[in-house]
Design an enzyme around this catalytic site. Structure first.
Site, PDB file in Angstrom:
ATOM      1  N   HIS A 307       0.837  -1.257  -0.201  1.00 40.49           N
ATOM      2  CA  HIS A 307      -0.145   0.317   0.146  1.00 40.49           C
ATOM      3  C   HIS A 307       0.842   1.225  -0.076  1.00 40.49           C
ATOM      4  O   HIS A 307       1.820   0.757   1.073  1.00 40.49           O
ATOM      5  CB  HIS A 307      -0.962   0.092   1.428  1.00 40.49           C
ATOM      6  CG  HIS A 307      -1.530   1.160   0.960  1.00 40.49           C
ATOM      7  ND1 HIS A 307      -1.648   2.136   1.322  1.00 40.49           N
ATOM      8  CD2 HIS A 307      -3.308   0.904   0.872  1.00 40.49           C
ATOM      9  CE1 HIS A 307      -2.845   3.174   1.145  1.00 40.49           C
ATOM     10  NE2 HIS A 307      -3.851   1.916   1.538  1.00 40.49           N
ATOM     11  N   ASP A 364      -7.876  -4.989   0.002  1.00 43.75           N
ATOM     12  CA  ASP A 364      -8.248  -6.015  -1.481  1.00 43.75           C
ATOM     13  C   ASP A 364      -7.804  -7.034  -0.969  1.00 43.75           C
ATOM     14  O   ASP A 364      -8.624  -7.775  -2.163  1.00 43.75           O
ATOM     15  CB  ASP A 364      -7.916  -5.092  -2.833  1.00 43.75           C
ATOM     16  CG  ASP A 364      -8.156  -3.935  -3.008  1.00 43.75           C
ATOM     17  OD1 ASP A 364      -7.712  -3.053  -2.854  1.00 43.75           O
ATOM     18  OD2 ASP A 364      -9.504  -4.024  -3.469  1.00 43.75           O
TER      19      ASP A 364
HETATM   20  C1  SDX Z   1      -5.907   0.471  -3.190  1.00 47.27           C
HETATM   21  O1  SDX Z   1      -4.100   4.462  -1.807  1.00 47.27           O
HETATM   22  C2  SDX Z   1      -4.972   4.266  -1.502  1.00 47.27           C
HETATM   23  O2  SDX Z   1      -5.494   4.492  -0.369  1.00 47.27           O
HETATM   24  C3  SDX Z   1      -5.903   2.594  -2.240  1.00 47.27           C
HETATM   25  C4  SDX Z   1      -6.698   1.908  -1.741  1.00 47.27           C
HETATM   26  C5  SDX Z   1      -8.378   2.973  -1.392  1.00 47.27           C
HETATM   27  O3  SDX Z   1      -8.763   2.413  -0.150  1.00 47.27           O
HETATM   28  O4  SDX Z   1      -8.122   3.571  -1.635  1.00 47.27           O
HETATM   29  O5  SDX Z   1      -6.076   1.792  -0.427  1.00 47.27           O
HETATM   30  C6  SDX Z   1      -7.469   0.803  -2.425  1.00 47.27           C
HETATM   31  O6  SDX Z   1      -5.892   0.657  -4.091  1.00 47.27           O
HETATM   32  C7  SDX Z   1      -5.266  -0.929  -2.221  1.00 47.27           C
HETATM   33  C8  SDX Z   1      -4.314  -0.966  -3.049  1.00 47.27           C
HETATM   34  C9  SDX Z   1      -4.646  -2.714  -3.874  1.00 47.27           C
HETATM   35  N1  SDX Z   1      -3.428  -2.534  -4.860  1.00 47.27           N
HETATM   36  C10 SDX Z   1      -3.230  -4.369  -5.157  1.00 47.27           C
HETATM   37  O7  SDX Z   1      -3.106  -4.975  -4.414  1.00 47.27           O
HETATM   38  C11 SDX Z   1      -1.873  -4.166  -6.160  1.00 47.27           C
HETATM   39  C12 SDX Z   1      -0.134  -5.108  -5.634  1.00 47.27           C
HETATM   40  N2  SDX Z   1       0.406  -3.692  -4.677  1.00 47.27           N
HETATM   41  C13 SDX Z   1       0.949  -2.842  -5.505  1.00 47.27           C
HETATM   42  O8  SDX Z   1       1.124  -3.040  -6.582  1.00 47.27           O
HETATM   43  C14 SDX Z   1       1.963  -1.991  -4.684  1.00 47.27           C
HETATM   44  O9  SDX Z   1       1.982  -2.537  -3.481  1.00 47.27           O
HETATM   45  C15 SDX Z   1       0.628  -0.645  -4.998  1.00 47.27           C
HETATM   46  C16 SDX Z   1      -0.268  -0.564  -5.886  1.00 47.27           C
HETATM   47  C17 SDX Z   1      -0.587  -0.674  -3.888  1.00 47.27           C
HETATM   48  C18 SDX Z   1       1.869   0.463  -4.027  1.00 47.27           C
HETATM   49  O10 SDX Z   1       2.478   0.473  -4.859  1.00 47.27           O
HETATM   50  P1  SDX Z   1       3.712   2.026  -4.151  1.00 47.27           P
HETATM   51  O11 SDX Z   1       3.714   2.549  -3.136  1.00 47.27           O
HETATM   52  O12 SDX Z   1       4.296   2.550  -5.673  1.00 47.27           O
HETATM   53  O13 SDX Z   1       5.048   1.088  -4.253  1.00 47.27           O
HETATM   54  P2  SDX Z   1       6.075   0.200  -4.986  1.00 47.27           P
HETATM   55  O14 SDX Z   1       5.175  -0.144  -6.564  1.00 47.27           O
HETATM   56  O15 SDX Z   1       7.133   1.283  -5.358  1.00 47.27           O
HETATM   57  O16 SDX Z   1       6.952  -0.715  -4.566  1.00 47.27           O
HETATM   58  C19 SDX Z   1       7.658  -0.801  -3.930  1.00 47.27           C
HETATM   59  C20 SDX Z   1       8.116  -2.120  -3.589  1.00 47.27           C
HETATM   60  C21 SDX Z   1       8.888  -1.970  -5.452  1.00 47.27           C
HETATM   61  O17 SDX Z   1       9.998  -3.165  -4.837  1.00 47.27           O
HETATM   62  P3  SDX Z   1      11.512  -2.498  -5.072  1.00 47.27           P
HETATM   63  O18 SDX Z   1      11.564  -1.848  -6.863  1.00 47.27           O
HETATM   64  O19 SDX Z   1      11.788  -1.212  -3.989  1.00 47.27           O
HETATM   65  O20 SDX Z   1      12.098  -3.833  -4.785  1.00 47.27           O
HETATM   66  O21 SDX Z   1       7.443  -2.642  -2.969  1.00 47.27           O
HETATM   67  C22 SDX Z   1       7.338  -3.722  -4.411  1.00 47.27           C
HETATM   68  C23 SDX Z   1       7.811  -2.921  -5.397  1.00 47.27           C
HETATM   69  O22 SDX Z   1       8.442  -4.292  -6.412  1.00 47.27           O
HETATM   70  N3  SDX Z   1       5.915  -3.842  -4.540  1.00 47.27           N
HETATM   71  C24 SDX Z   1       5.758  -5.695  -4.183  1.00 47.27           C
HETATM   72  C25 SDX Z   1       4.263  -5.068  -3.826  1.00 47.27           C
HETATM   73  N4  SDX Z   1       4.231  -4.213  -3.950  1.00 47.27           N
HETATM   74  C26 SDX Z   1       4.709  -3.310  -3.769  1.00 47.27           C
HETATM   75  N5  SDX Z   1       6.450  -6.660  -4.583  1.00 47.27           N
HETATM   76  C27 SDX Z   1       4.907  -7.348  -4.957  1.00 47.27           C
HETATM   77  N6  SDX Z   1       3.827  -7.702  -4.706  1.00 47.27           N
HETATM   78  C28 SDX Z   1       3.640  -6.241  -3.856  1.00 47.27           C
HETATM   79  N7  SDX Z   1       1.980  -6.475  -3.363  1.00 47.27           N
END
Ligand code: SDX
Length: 429
Positions: A307, A364
């Site tokens: 998140h 989610d």
């Molecule tokens: C919602 O913003 C809100 O408030 C949203 C929400 C709401 O109520 O409106 O809460 C609802 O959208 C919840 C999120 C639902 N999405 C998912 O579950 C999709 C999977 N999660 C991600 O794709 C990710 O965690 C995000 C999009 C939610 C957040 O992404 P960020 O903050 O941009 O973080 P990032 O992509 O920069 O990740 C940081 C690191 C990275 O690794 P490095 O490059 O540092 O090595 O964490 C890793 C990412 O690769 N990472 C994950 C991951 N989420 C982040 N690795 C594996 N699986 C994951 N799910």
């Protein structure tokens, strides 16, 4: 005494006023930065940038706190109803008994939808994704209520536009659901409450009256409450920036629906279940998928994990996990996806990769388990999220308009070609 941040650039010093919120969050105001220094800030994805000062929702990602207008989400989920939470978010206070009664009556007055909406629905193939249908229908409300086009009308006219949206979206969602299945549309029943009425419009059959199961209705009520608002997330920021151009509420919410559709945002709940089914179909080896999620060369992500803000735990996920346990047991439903989900969570929370990046289950991760158990089709999961988020989008749009915020127009740093003369096509190689 006012506090300032001091910025030293090219031998010059700039004082940036520090703004402090009611929860002691601080930010420095850069609204005059470019005029004074000729420079802008750069923050792709706005990970460190506040877009507004808001009184609607407070969340603390480190402490796992979420409050709507100051009320803790745990108490609202346990004691409130979705319409009461909608009133709280939109009007800023919990309603008195009379206010809630009047609000419910107003909603009931507007639940019916123009029959011509069916002509729009019949234009969609049955395979159309329900989120595309929903955003189209939300926009088409402007055709049936042209007075909604002007967001600068009186407060009572704006309130009527708000009531119509809250009242008609569940009817439109149920009509899109029955239409896709070639089943006769159901009409609102003013003798039922908001959630019960929605469930009945969704699942009532000409051949078999839908019995509202209080457990199912309570689960749906909680899901809607937990999704109702979440400060400046992607879809809410979309609603605010579209509304900042003085676009009407229906168009702004339709834009929010489209932003929520993304699998990194509200579309994740559908992807979580598809991921869990995929793990089951591939032998149930959670570790294999955890390794895929950790592999920087593999685009696979653990859906429902991570998140932007919550770096400790998502309080909504905690409530939904308990709810899932309770509902599956009370419905006597055995959901293999739930077992896999719990196993994945357990494994991930012990895994260095997830711990280091502070990746926890988000809203989610478990919501889909509950929706699947109560019979909501997977492709409708983001639509359920949209119904839940509707009062939050409305409240945030209303606040942005009340503050008369300027049109949202971010700057950029240009990194393209510098000036060059036009080349005739005959001279191009
Ligand atoms: C919602 O913003 C809100 O408030 C949203 C929400 C709401 O109520 O409106 O809460 C609802 O959208 C919840 C999120 C639902 N999405 C998912 O579950 C999709 C999977 N999660 C991600 O794709 C990710 O965690 C995000 C999009 C939610 C957040 O992404 P960020 O903050 O941009 O973080 P990032 O992509 O920069 O990740 C940081 C690191 C990275 O690794 P490095 O490059 O540092 O090595 O964490 C890793 C990412 O690769 N990472 C994950 C991951 N989420 C982040 N690795 C594996 N699986 C994951 N799910």
């Amino acid at each position: 005494m006012a506090e300032f941040a001091e910025l030293k650039v090219n031998g010059k010093e700039y004082k940036l006023p520090i703004i402090e919120g009611t929860e002691q969050e601080k930010g420095f105001d850069i609204s005059k930065l470019r005029a004074e220094s000729g420079m802008i800030t750069l923050d792709t994805g706005f990970k460190n940038t506040g877009s507004t000062q808001s009184s609607v929702t407070f969340l603390d990602g480190e402490k796992g706190i979420l409050r709507y207008r100051g009320y803790p989400i745990e108490q609202l989920a346990e004691k409130s109803t979705f319409l009461e939470v909608a009133y709280l978010l939109i009007y800023g206070e919990l309603p008195t008994g009379q206010e809630l009664f009047d609000f419910k009556s107003d909603i009931k007055k507007h639940q019916l939808v123009h029959e011509d909406m069916k002509k729009i629905l019949q234009g969609f193939p049955s395979t159309a994704h329900p989120m595309g249908v929903l955003s189209s229908l939300a926009t088409s409300l402007t055709a049936f209520f042209p007075e909604s086009l002007d967001p600068n009308r009186s407060a009572e006219k704006i309130n009527l536009t708000i009531l119509r949206l809250l009242a008609k979206i569940p009817t439109l969602v149920s009509w899109s659901f029955t239409n896709a299945r070639g089943i006769k549309a159901n009409y609102p029943d003013n003798n039922l409450d908001y959630v019960g009425n929605f469930m009945k419009m969704m699942f009532n059959l000409p051949t078999e009256e839908y019995e509202i199961d209080p457990i199912v209705a309570d689960a749906m009520e909680k899901i809607f409450i937990l999704h109702a608002d979440h400060e400046q997330n992607c879809s809410t920021s979309t609603v605010r920036i579209v509304g900042s151009s003085h676009a009407n509420l229906y168009a702004s919410v339709a834009a929010g629906i489209n932003a929520l559709w993304g699998p990194l945002h509200g579309g994740a709940n559908q992807k979580v279940i598809e991921m869990l089914k995929n793990i089951i179909d591939n032998g149930g080896d959670a570790k294999k998928f955890l390794d895929k999620a950790k592999d920087p060369n593999d685009p696979f992500r653990l859906m429902g994990f991570g998140h932007r803000v919550y770096k400790n735990f998502d309080p909504r996920a905690q409530i939904l996990k308990k709810q899932a346990d309770k509902i599956l047991e009370r419905l006597g439903v055995d959901e293999p996806e739930f077992e896999i989900a719990k196993h994945l969570e357990e494994a991930a929370l012990k895994d260095e990769y997830f711990i280091e990046r502070k990746l926890y289950p988000n809203v989610d991760f478990y919501s889909g388990i509950i929706m699947k158990a109560i019979g909501i089709p997977i492709e409708m999961f983001p639509v359920m999220f949209s119904i839940g988020r509707l009062p939050g989008w409305i409240a945030q749009w209303k606040e942005m308009r009340a503050h008369n915020e300027p049109i949202g127009r971010p700057r950029q740093i240009y990194v393209g070609a510098t000036e060059r003369p036009y080349v005739e096509v005959s001279d191009r190689s």
